[in-house]
Design an enzyme around this catalytic site. Structure first.
Site, PDB file in Angstrom:
ATOM      1  N   GLY A 154       0.954  -1.395  -0.276  1.00 50.92           N
ATOM      2  CA  GLY A 154      -0.217  -0.107   0.180  1.00 50.92           C
ATOM      3  C   GLY A 154       0.621   1.060   0.154  1.00 50.92           C
ATOM      4  O   GLY A 154       1.989   1.372  -0.449  1.00 50.92           O
ATOM      5  N   SER A 155       0.505   2.053   0.907  1.00 54.99           N
ATOM      6  CA  SER A 155       0.993   3.436   0.715  1.00 54.99           C
ATOM      7  C   SER A 155       2.238   3.200   1.224  1.00 54.99           C
ATOM      8  O   SER A 155       3.164   4.639   0.956  1.00 54.99           O
ATOM      9  CB  SER A 155       0.250   4.766   1.432  1.00 54.99           C
ATOM     10  OG  SER A 155      -1.508   4.498   1.086  1.00 54.99           O
ATOM     11  N   THR A 156       2.910   2.554   2.060  1.00 56.29           N
ATOM     12  CA  THR A 156       4.403   2.104   2.598  1.00 56.29           C
ATOM     13  C   THR A 156       5.193   2.448   1.038  1.00 56.29           C
ATOM     14  O   THR A 156       6.775   2.731   1.475  1.00 56.29           O
ATOM     15  CB  THR A 156       4.242   1.598   3.686  1.00 56.29           C
ATOM     16  OG1 THR A 156       4.265  -0.010   2.589  1.00 56.29           O
ATOM     17  CG2 THR A 156       3.626   1.551   5.034  1.00 56.29           C
ATOM     18  N   ASN A 157       4.867   2.521  -0.209  1.00 53.79           N
ATOM     19  CA  ASN A 157       5.679   1.922  -0.725  1.00 53.79           C
ATOM     20  C   ASN A 157       5.710   3.086  -1.860  1.00 53.79           C
ATOM     21  O   ASN A 157       6.145   2.907  -2.582  1.00 53.79           O
ATOM     22  CB  ASN A 157       5.171   0.546  -1.574  1.00 53.79           C
ATOM     23  CG  ASN A 157       6.302   0.231  -2.835  1.00 53.79           C
ATOM     24  OD1 ASN A 157       7.049   0.355  -2.263  1.00 53.79           O
ATOM     25  ND2 ASN A 157       5.751   0.392  -4.173  1.00 53.79           N
ATOM     26  N   LYS A 158       5.377   4.122  -1.410  1.00 50.90           N
ATOM     27  CA  LYS A 158       5.087   5.538  -1.827  1.00 50.90           C
ATOM     28  C   LYS A 158       6.596   5.848  -1.491  1.00 50.90           C
ATOM     29  O   LYS A 158       6.928   7.093  -2.426  1.00 50.90           O
ATOM     30  CB  LYS A 158       4.240   6.212  -1.413  1.00 50.90           C
ATOM     31  CG  LYS A 158       2.938   5.741  -1.774  1.00 50.90           C
ATOM     32  CD  LYS A 158       1.548   7.400  -1.538  1.00 50.90           C
ATOM     33  CE  LYS A 158       0.268   6.729  -1.857  1.00 50.90           C
ATOM     34  NZ  LYS A 158      -1.067   7.508  -1.116  1.00 50.90           N
TER      35      LYS A 158
END
Length: 891
Positions: free
Chosen positions: A605-609
């Site tokens: 999810g957003s931790t990959n941004k």
């Protein structure tokens, strides 16, 4: 022996001149006995087969006054009325079998000098001759056998049988016996060695038998009266007494009744001799003979040969010996072949089998090494214990209940379970407990000895013990009953921990006892080495406690927490919920045996941004303060993608896009750098490959090649959908950011002990530059803003510390529903933000009461990070965050 009328020169015993009449018996050769004086009836030949009354050794008839001169014809035939020897007549009692002789009879071998039987007691009444003129049985065929002659009979005549065989023809089926008839039996007239016939009568001169009339007159002469009794004299016709004398042709014989047996013997007389029937009117008339022809002289046809006496025929000893030798040779050949097989062909095989049964190897178990935390506290250790077992076959049924009660109290087990093991039929071994303290085992054996329990025993062994119970349970793993590691670090470092078992080889007997004075080989065991981890026991406990509480509070399936050192990649804690109780792992479901922090993959999810931001900054496409117009949705191929919440077009800086976790803004940044650069940056951060920690069943996640990305996937991968990673991989990404862009391979093992017990540190972890230090510092500033007041991770803020981190909320792919079902809530960050020391990741799978990472995972991060900072004595930096980079722009 030969038949003669008398022996020697005097009148023989068989002479007819005495009162006893003629004998007609066989007597031994030698000097003749003195004859008896002739009676008044001597001229009639009263005893024997009576011929004329000639004296001398040649006559059968008795002695004459002339001094026993032999008859001129040599026959003992009676003279007829004209003074000639008449036709053969049947002597009285001839043709019948008699037990003892008459007056003139004698038994074979009778001693000389014994007085003869008185006159009138021998023979039987003569039978009248048949009218046909045929010869009687006595004249034609010699009459029946006599055991000891009747009047004139002999013992040898009784043994020859009673068949009427024509003269000169031997008996069928048996060799011809010499009976004294000359050629009639022996076939050799005049032979000196031929025996005189015993039962046949006939003309010695070869004359034909007399006519019936003359025969009748000869048999019943008027003067043939016994001188004493006046009864007719009896006696059988006897053969001639001279050796080599030609036999007489057979005369007419009375017919014999078929199947008639010989007449039984008469009662004994005064002298013990058999009585004879009187002659005269009581004599049985002769039976007419059947008409036969072609038998010379009108005699009867030959009778069938009598059945020979039954004799015991012995087997052939040579044949028996041969069969026995063959059988013995066969049996011995089998033994010899088996012996050759055992001692020659298969000797090595049987020797090996014998040695296998006799030589027993006893394993000397090596002590397994311990697993400790970074400070040396034992997380897994090996201790000595006792195994308690029982032999049910030795337990008496009457003692089972008492024994079960005693053992249940000492071992703390249910009584019924122990009672069931005590009553197992046919079993010789039942394990009651495997990890009993030596003191408890000693107390059990003492009690059993006092209560006289049989079959109970203990055995020394090593057991694996985990003092912390479920502390780092899935990380450490466990060992099986055989002492081999089955999961976790116990399995990964099993060879190092187990050491090398020794062996003691001894020779034992059948009952298992050692044979004295036999070989014994001892190979000493090599103790296992200790493994020291980077885990901090206290931080591990805090991490487990925090994630377990959050999983329970949110109703999530599972959760994981990782604590790392930002500078060298050392792992201080790796906790999972639910955790595995290592002291009772058999009661835990196998799906909970695994370390989910390295095995479970999920979409980050957003931790990959942060990777997209790092790629944009590293490529120079964007800067942290680059202003961007961000709507709440964007079309990507055939899909319309939206932000987590609807909003109007926002004017955000690139730092504001990361801080507010805008999906649309991140897609816009990814479009500026391209698919290939984004893919390459992910690979450099370690996606799509195992982190390299070496943990049990470590996974590498899933990163599709950029050439295979779909139209929508080009957009979703930028914010962490369409790519799969593990918790350790995600924590490693933030460790790289915190370490100034240098990735360090995560490390879980600090080192091991050597053979001498000295600690040997592990080799330094690999270090890889992923992004520039400036790019890493810029990304860290963006992450610090995410934890600020306007960021999504404000619940992760820690008082007094600058914290940088990122929330993540991703749809969760579930294999059970074969699609996206539920969410994965994540928060990962580091502190202090301006001088990072620790990295903490918290992930919760499928929470039910909330699903945003800032709500579910951020609180867990805060708890664990706070405890870890204090445990590691990391003070705050006492600096304030920079406000030079705004989140929003005015334009």
């Amino acid at each position: 022996m030969r038949e003669t009328g008398g022996r020697g020169s005097g009148p023989g015993r068989g002479g007819s001149g005495g009162p006893a009449g003629g004998s007609g018996r066989r007597v031994p050769k030698g000097p003749g006995r003195p004859g008896r004086p002739g009676g008044p009836d001597a001229s009639r030949g009263t005893s024997g087969r009576g011929g004329p009354e000639q004296d001398g050794p040649g006559g059968r008839g008795g002695s004459s006054p002339s001094g026993g001169q032999p008859s001129p014809e040599g026959s003992g035939r009676r003279p007829d009325a004209s003074g000639r020897s008449g036709g053969p007549r049947r002597a009285e009692g001839s043709g019948r079998r008699e037990e003892t002789g008459g007056a003139g009879g004698s038994s074979r071998g009778r001693s000389p000098g014994k007085p003869a039987r008185p006159e009138g007691s021998s023979g039987r009444s003569p039978r009248p001759e048949p009218a046909s003129g045929r010869p009687s049985r006595a004249e034609g065929a010699g009459g029946r056998n006599a055991r000891s002659g009747g009047a004139g009979g002999s013992a040898s005549a009784g043994r020859t049988g009673g068949s009427a065989v024509p003269p000169g023809r031997p008996r069928a089926g048996s060799p011809a016996r010499d009976t004294g008839d000359g050629p009639a039996r022996g076939g050799r007239p005049g032979s000196a060695s031929a025996k005189p016939p015993a039962t046949r009568t006939g003309s010695a001169s070869g004359k034909p038998p007399a006519s019936p009339k003359s025969s009748a007159s000869a048999k019943h002469p008027a003067s043939a009266k016994h001188p004493a009794s006046g009864r007719p004299a009896t006696g059988r016709p006897v053969p001639t007494g001279a050796a080599g004398r030609p036999g007489r042709p057979p005369g007419p014989e009375a017919p014999r009744r078929p199947g008639r047996s010989p007449r039984p013997e008469e009662p004994a007389g005064p002298a013990g001799r058999p009585r004879v029937r009187p002659a005269g009117d009581q004599a049985r008339p002769p039976r007419p003979a059947p008409a036969t022809g072609g038998n010379g002289g009108g005699g009867r046809p030959p009778r069938p040969p009598a059945r020979p006496p039954a004799t015991l025929r012995l087997g052939n000893p040579g044949r028996r010996i041969s069969v026995g030798l063959i059988a013995m040779t066969f049996v011995l050949s089998i033994f010899a072949g088996r012996l050759i097989q055992l001692q020659g062909l298969d000797s090595k095989v049987y020797a090996a089998e014998a040695a296998k049964q006799r030589v027993q190897g006893e394993k000397l178990t090596a002590r397994r090494g311990s697993i400790t935390d970074a400070a040396g506290h034992e997380l897994a250790l090996t201790r000595e214990a006792r195994e308690v077992y029982v032999d049910p076959s030795e337990v008496k049924p009457a003692m089972r209940d008492q024994m079960a009660t005693f053992l249940a109290t000492e071992l703390g087990q249910p009584k019924q379970d122990i009672a069931a093991k005590l009553a197992v039929p046919g079993s010789r071994y039942q394990k009651l407990a495997s990890a009993v303290e030596p003191s408890v085992a000693g107390r059990i054996m003492q009690g059993a000895s006092k209560l006289k329990f049989k079959g109970l025993g203990t055995r020394s062994r090593y057991v694996r013990d985990y003092p912390g119970g479920d502390l780092a349970g899935t990380l450490l793993g466990f060992v099986g009953d055989d002492g081999n590691g089955l999961s976790g670090l116990e399995s990964t470092y099993d060879t190092l921990l187990a050491g090398r078992d020794g062996e003691q080889i001894i020779e034992t007997g059948r009952a298992g006892q050692r044979i004295p004075m036999t070989r014994s080989t001892v190979k000493a065991p090599v103790e296992g080495r200790d493994v020291r981890l980077t885990i901090d026991r206290d931080i591990q406990w805090a991490a487990q406690k925090a994630i377990a509480e959050e999983v329970k509070a949110t109703g999530a399936r599972t959760g994981s927490v990782i604590v790392m050192d930002a500078r060298d990649g050392r792992v201080y804690a790796m906790a999972n919920a639910p955790e595995l109780d290592l002291n009772d792992w058999r009661r835990t479901s196998p799906e909970d045996w695994v370390n989910r922090a390295v095995t479970d993959v999920f979409e980050p999810g957003s931790t990959n941004k942060v990777i997209t931001a790092a790629a944009a900054l590293e490529s120079g496409a964007l800067r942290p303060d680059t202003a961007m117009r961000v709507p709440d949705n964007i079309r990507c191929a055939d899909q319309v993608l939206r932000d987590s919440h609807p909003h109007s077009v926002e004017r955000l800086t690139f730092s504001g896009v990361v801080a507010t976790s805008s999906n649309v803004g991140t897609i816009m940044a990814a479009q500026k750098i391209g698919d290939q650069r984004l893919y390459e940056m992910m690979r450099r951060f370690g996606f799509g490959a195992k982190p390299g920690s070496g943990l049990y069943r470590e996974e590498g996640g899933l990163l599709p090649d950029w050439r295979n990305w779909s139209g929508s996937q080009r957009c979703t991968i930028a914010y962490g959908q369409g790519v799969s990673v593990t918790a350790l991989q995600t924590a490693s990404v933030y460790q790289t950011i915190a370490n100034g862009g240098v990735r360090v391979t995560p490390t879980i093992v600090a080192g091991t002990t050597d053979e001498r017990g000295a600690f040997a540190p592990a080799a330094p972890a690999a270090r890889t530059r992923v992004i520039s230090e400036r790019a890493a510092r810029d990304v860290a500033g963006m992450l610090e803003a995410a934890v600020g007041a306007e960021g999504t991770g404000n619940l992760a803020a820690i008082d007094g510390y600058r914290v940088a981190g990122k929330t993540g909320t991703a749809m969760r792919y579930d294999a059970e529903c074969q699609g996206y079902c539920g969410y994965t809530s994540t928060f990962v960050g580091f502190a202090p933000a301006d001088a990072p020391r620790l990295v903490v990741l918290a992930v919760v799978q499928d929470p039910q009461k909330a699903h945003y990472g800032g709500e579910v995972a951020a609180p867990v991060f805060k708890k664990v990070m706070t405890f870890a900072l204090k445990s590691q004595k990391i003070p705050p930096t006492a600096t304030r965050p920079s406000a030079s980079v705004p989140i929003r722009t005015g334009r």
